[in-house]
Motif scaffolding. Structure first.
Motif, PDB file in Angstrom:
ATOM      1  N   THR A  11      45.969  44.820  36.492  1.00  0.00           N
ATOM      2  CA  THR A  11      45.017  43.758  36.188  1.00  0.00           C
ATOM      3  C   THR A  11      45.308  43.083  34.856  1.00  0.00           C
ATOM      4  O   THR A  11      45.397  41.854  34.782  1.00  0.00           O
ATOM      5  CB  THR A  11      43.581  44.307  36.218  1.00  0.00           C
ATOM      6  OG1 THR A  11      43.466  45.398  35.307  1.00  0.00           O
ATOM      7  CG2 THR A  11      43.217  44.757  37.620  1.00  0.00           C
ATOM      8  N   ALA A  79      38.231  39.999  34.986  1.00  0.00           N
ATOM      9  CA  ALA A  79      37.544  40.086  36.285  1.00  0.00           C
ATOM     10  C   ALA A  79      38.273  41.067  37.197  1.00  0.00           C
ATOM     11  O   ALA A  79      37.632  41.836  37.926  1.00  0.00           O
ATOM     12  CB  ALA A  79      37.465  38.700  36.935  1.00  0.00           C
ATOM     13  N   GLY A  80      39.585  41.059  37.151  1.00  0.00           N
ATOM     14  CA  GLY A  80      40.365  42.006  37.939  1.00  0.00           C
ATOM     15  C   GLY A  80      40.135  43.439  37.490  1.00  0.00           C
ATOM     16  O   GLY A  80      39.987  44.341  38.320  1.00  0.00           O
ATOM     17  N   ARG A  82      37.451  44.644  35.917  1.00  0.00           N
ATOM     18  CA  ARG A  82      36.075  45.045  36.260  1.00  0.00           C
ATOM     19  C   ARG A  82      35.914  45.364  37.746  1.00  0.00           C
ATOM     20  O   ARG A  82      35.130  46.229  38.115  1.00  0.00           O
ATOM     21  CB  ARG A  82      35.090  43.934  35.888  1.00  0.00           C
ATOM     22  CG  ARG A  82      34.692  43.897  34.448  1.00  0.00           C
ATOM     23  CD  ARG A  82      33.511  42.963  34.199  1.00  0.00           C
ATOM     24  NE  ARG A  82      33.720  41.620  34.727  1.00  0.00           N
ATOM     25  CZ  ARG A  82      34.329  40.636  34.088  1.00  0.00           C
ATOM     26  NH1 ARG A  82      34.802  40.842  32.865  1.00  0.00           N
ATOM     27  NH2 ARG A  82      34.474  39.449  34.638  1.00  0.00           N
ATOM     28  N   SER A  83      36.654  44.656  38.587  1.00  0.00           N
ATOM     29  CA  SER A  83      36.469  44.795  40.038  1.00  0.00           C
ATOM     30  C   SER A  83      37.523  45.681  40.701  1.00  0.00           C
ATOM     31  O   SER A  83      37.552  45.781  41.930  1.00  0.00           O
ATOM     32  CB  SER A  83      36.512  43.418  40.686  1.00  0.00           C
ATOM     33  OG  SER A  83      37.815  42.861  40.564  1.00  0.00           O
ATOM     34  N   ARG A  86      39.685  43.527  42.988  1.00  0.00           N
ATOM     35  CA  ARG A  86      39.045  42.901  44.150  1.00  0.00           C
ATOM     36  C   ARG A  86      38.491  41.508  43.874  1.00  0.00           C
ATOM     37  O   ARG A  86      38.126  40.793  44.803  1.00  0.00           O
ATOM     38  CB  ARG A  86      37.927  43.803  44.673  1.00  0.00           C
ATOM     39  CG  ARG A  86      38.473  45.006  45.397  1.00  0.00           C
ATOM     40  CD  ARG A  86      37.390  46.033  45.686  1.00  0.00           C
ATOM     41  NE  ARG A  86      37.876  47.058  46.594  1.00  0.00           N
ATOM     42  CZ  ARG A  86      38.746  48.009  46.273  1.00  0.00           C
ATOM     43  NH1 ARG A  86      39.252  48.058  45.063  1.00  0.00           N
ATOM     44  NH2 ARG A  86      39.131  48.902  47.162  1.00  0.00           N
ATOM     45  N   SER A  87      38.399  41.117  42.642  1.00  0.00           N
ATOM     46  CA  SER A  87      37.828  39.816  42.288  1.00  0.00           C
ATOM     47  C   SER A  87      38.622  38.672  42.927  1.00  0.00           C
ATOM     48  O   SER A  87      39.841  38.584  42.754  1.00  0.00           O
ATOM     49  CB  SER A  87      37.853  39.651  40.764  1.00  0.00           C
ATOM     50  OG  SER A  87      37.726  38.294  40.406  1.00  0.00           O
ATOM     51  N   PHE A  89      38.597  35.660  41.964  1.00  0.00           N
ATOM     52  CA  PHE A  89      39.126  34.895  40.829  1.00  0.00           C
ATOM     53  C   PHE A  89      40.451  35.503  40.363  1.00  0.00           C
ATOM     54  O   PHE A  89      41.452  34.806  40.211  1.00  0.00           O
ATOM     55  CB  PHE A  89      38.085  34.870  39.708  1.00  0.00           C
ATOM     56  CG  PHE A  89      38.505  34.172  38.439  1.00  0.00           C
ATOM     57  CD1 PHE A  89      39.195  32.963  38.460  1.00  0.00           C
ATOM     58  CD2 PHE A  89      38.182  34.715  37.210  1.00  0.00           C
ATOM     59  CE1 PHE A  89      39.562  32.316  37.278  1.00  0.00           C
ATOM     60  CE2 PHE A  89      38.533  34.085  36.026  1.00  0.00           C
ATOM     61  CZ  PHE A  89      39.227  32.886  36.069  1.00  0.00           C
ATOM     62  N   PHE A  90      40.457  36.826  40.162  1.00  0.00           N
ATOM     63  CA  PHE A  90      41.688  37.506  39.749  1.00  0.00           C
ATOM     64  C   PHE A  90      42.791  37.288  40.772  1.00  0.00           C
ATOM     65  O   PHE A  90      43.922  36.930  40.426  1.00  0.00           O
ATOM     66  CB  PHE A  90      41.431  39.011  39.570  1.00  0.00           C
ATOM     67  CG  PHE A  90      42.697  39.821  39.431  1.00  0.00           C
ATOM     68  CD1 PHE A  90      43.453  39.769  38.274  1.00  0.00           C
ATOM     69  CD2 PHE A  90      43.139  40.632  40.474  1.00  0.00           C
ATOM     70  CE1 PHE A  90      44.634  40.506  38.158  1.00  0.00           C
ATOM     71  CE2 PHE A  90      44.307  41.374  40.360  1.00  0.00           C
ATOM     72  CZ  PHE A  90      45.054  41.307  39.194  1.00  0.00           C
TER      73      PHE A  90
END
Length: 181
Positions: A11, A79-80, A82-83, A86-87, A89-90
């Protein structure tokens, strides 16, 4: 079924790969644009005036645009992280970054020589993107592949035009607004 963890190398690696790639662009873009402009105008005589004017890139504008894009990529990397990758956006920025590497190779071919970013595109951008997508898949993260690619292709020119337009505006009105040539 337990999810496998996606490492920060995947990420935050997006931001790291972007930083290496954009360091090349930062060091070469303004100077290259000035020196290549006459050659490109001769090679592509039908070049629209808008594109021709965009080849006049003061170093200050390049610096600001790259800094603004860095904010976008850092936000996507966060964002990547944190998720767990799965984001949307990422994933869109990740796939868009890889496609951006392919654009650099096409520019190199069209210009028949060096263009800013072409060294790190095949050495950093494309290999990182392929590796990151493979790591996401191995961790069981569904990659929005085709959808992310289409979205990335559509949003990439908008993002580039946006950061350069904003950089041009900031460069003209900022406290140190002066030609850096």
């Amino acid at each position: 079924m337990a999810r496998k963890a996606v490492s920060g190398a995947v990420t935050w690696g997006l931001f790291a790969a972007w930083a290496v790639h954009d360091a090349e662009e930062l060091a070469t873009m303004a100077r290259w644009a000035r020196s290549a402009r006459p050659r490109l105008q001769e090679r592509f005589p039908g070049m629209p005036d808008g594109i021709r004017r965009r080849l006049d890139l003061p170093q200050r504008q390049v610096n600001i645009a790259i800094g603004l894009m860095g904010g976008v990529v850092a936000a996507a990397s966060a964002a990547g992280a944190r998720s767990g990758g799965r984001s949307p956006f990422f994933q869109t920025v990740l796939v868009g970054f890889g496609l951006h590497g392919a654009v650099h190779l096409a520019q190199f071919a069209a210009c028949r020589g060096y263009t800013p970013g072409v060294v790190t595109a095949p050495l950093v951008v494309i290999p990182y993107t392929v590796r990151a997508v493979r790591h996401l898949a191995a961790a069981g993260v569904p990659v929005r592949g085709g959808r992310a690619a289409v979205t990335g292709l559509l949003l990439f020119p908008v993002a580039v035009a946006g950061v350069h337009g904003l950089a041009r505006r900031i460069g003209r009105t900022g406290p140190a607004a002066r030609p850096d040539r």
